[in-house]
Design an enzyme around this catalytic site. Sequence first.
Site, PDB file in Angstrom:
ATOM      1  N   TYR A 138       0.111   3.011  -6.376  1.00 29.07           N
ATOM      2  CA  TYR A 138      -1.036   2.241  -5.896  1.00 29.07           C
ATOM      3  C   TYR A 138      -2.249   3.148  -5.885  1.00 29.07           C
ATOM      4  CZ  TYR A 138      -3.793  -0.704  -2.635  1.00 29.07           C
ATOM      5  OH  TYR A 138      -4.766  -1.454  -2.037  1.00 29.07           O
ATOM      6  N   LYS A 167      -0.323  -0.592  -9.195  1.00 28.99           N
ATOM      7  CA  LYS A 167      -1.323  -1.526  -8.701  1.00 28.99           C
ATOM      8  C   LYS A 167      -2.657  -0.797  -8.811  1.00 28.99           C
ATOM      9  CE  LYS A 167      -3.036  -3.801  -4.531  1.00 28.99           C
ATOM     10  NZ  LYS A 167      -2.868  -3.964  -3.050  1.00 28.99           N
TER      11      LYS A 167
END
Length: 305
Positions: A138, A167
């Site tokens: 992320y 992400k």
Amino acid sequence: MSLSFDRFKGVFTALVTPFRNGIVDYSAFEALLDRQLEAGIAGLVPVGTTGEAATLSDEEAVDLIARTVKFNRGRALVMAGAGANDTKKAVEKAKRAEQAGADALLVVTPYYNKPTQAGLVAHYGAVAAATSLPLVLYSVPGRCGIEIAPATCAELIQKYPNIIGIKEAGGSAARVTQLRAACGDRLMIHSGDDGLTLPFLALGALGVTSVVANYAPREMVAMVEAWHSGNAARALAWHELLAELADTLFIESNPGPIKAALALAGRIGPDMRLPLVPVSEGTRERLGGVMKRFEKASAEFQERR
């Protein structure tokens, strides 16, 4: 454990954590889960940034993950947040999330410390080695002050087979092309910015980890499914319909606006944990107007189907 990239295709909801009088409101949380699943959400993401993970106790985080898994009953993929700026703590969170039944992990870059890229490799390597679950990186430099370089992603997926995706929340669709140039099809990409979901999909991302879907799950699912079914014009129409809502839900620090929207809709209370506070009255009023326009436009759009 391995999962096909197809399991990450679609909309994953970065779930809020409702509070009431300072404690987790599990009844409201399960009602939110029910609405997400009814809308056809592909994934549920408890105890992430939107879930105020930084102010959850270890016991609360585990309980939220376990309740998500139990309520879900395998209908969607459960990707639990497991990030920390202390590698030892991130490893412990990953292990607890696996024990609680999560299907995958979402691990944010260490915040405040600002490690080098070599430090990121060591950090993510330690977490990946501690779990059998698929791990999604992320990258959110606006919150953490660092970005995962494409070359670092390539090194990580080569060294650690259970690191499978990212992400990407850096605010630039160009990052998709950069990541694909470095990693090819070996890296699953999710948009971490709701407003960039459609551009990300067009450039090769598989889905989105969405804040907006807490409030508008059916519309987010409709947009992404339209794209994946080859109906680019319909996906664009949904994107344009969602645009004002997506922008407004980030005019104050997330998850303030999305919690305010859900509170205005009567789904949760507006409570947050310090240092976060509920949004200003001006933001609440603006959000109320945007929500009314969105609901009207969404209903009209669906009637024309």
